[in-house]
Design a protein around this motif. Structure first.
Motif: not given
Length: 133
Positions: A32-35, A48-58
């Motif tokens: 999931i990418d969050l902006k 301040q961080q603008e972009n977040w990347h979350f790696k998940l199992d599914k």
């Protein structure tokens, strides 16, 4: 599924007020990418961080109840029947669909959630065991 794994699975569903400009569900890469735009309170130098990347199992956007059960719970139920401890947790904001995912909807048999499907699987597994024949 390994007998001692903790997995993080996200079930997302689009709604009328879905923040598609902030969230991107990447089903192919299970991430999931969050902006988030920078706030005005940072001053002239805003780190301040603008972009977040979350790696998940599914990642499961718009998944059916059956798909959710097969991915999230079927292996846990089989492990429990083999004598291992297992737990399935639903976590999220109010109104996000936790109860619907766990218990199901009121539309029909195919709309059953994880709990009724797990109970059915437990009875089927118990009946199929050789010690019960």
């Amino acid at each position: 599924m390994g007998r001692n794994n903790v997995r993080v699975i996200v079930r997302g569903r689009a709604t009328a007020s879905y923040a598609s400009d902030h969230f991107t569900f990447n089903e192919a890469s299970d991430s999931i990418d969050l902006k988030v735009s920078k706030g005005d309170g940072g001053g002239s130098v805003n780190n301040q961080q603008e972009n977040w990347h979350f790696k998940l199992d599914k990642v499961m956007p718009n998944a059916t109840q059956e798909q959710v059960f097969e991915v999230c719970a079927a292996d846990v139920v089989r492990s429990v029947m083999d004598g291992y401890n297992g737990a399935i947790l639903a976590y999220g904001q109010t109104g996000a669909g936790k109860t619907h995912t766990m218990t199901g909807g009121h539309v029909g048999f195919a709309d059953r959630g994880i709990v009724p499907r797990a109970i059915s699987q437990i009875y089927m597994e118990a009946q199929a065991r050789p010690e019960n024949n």
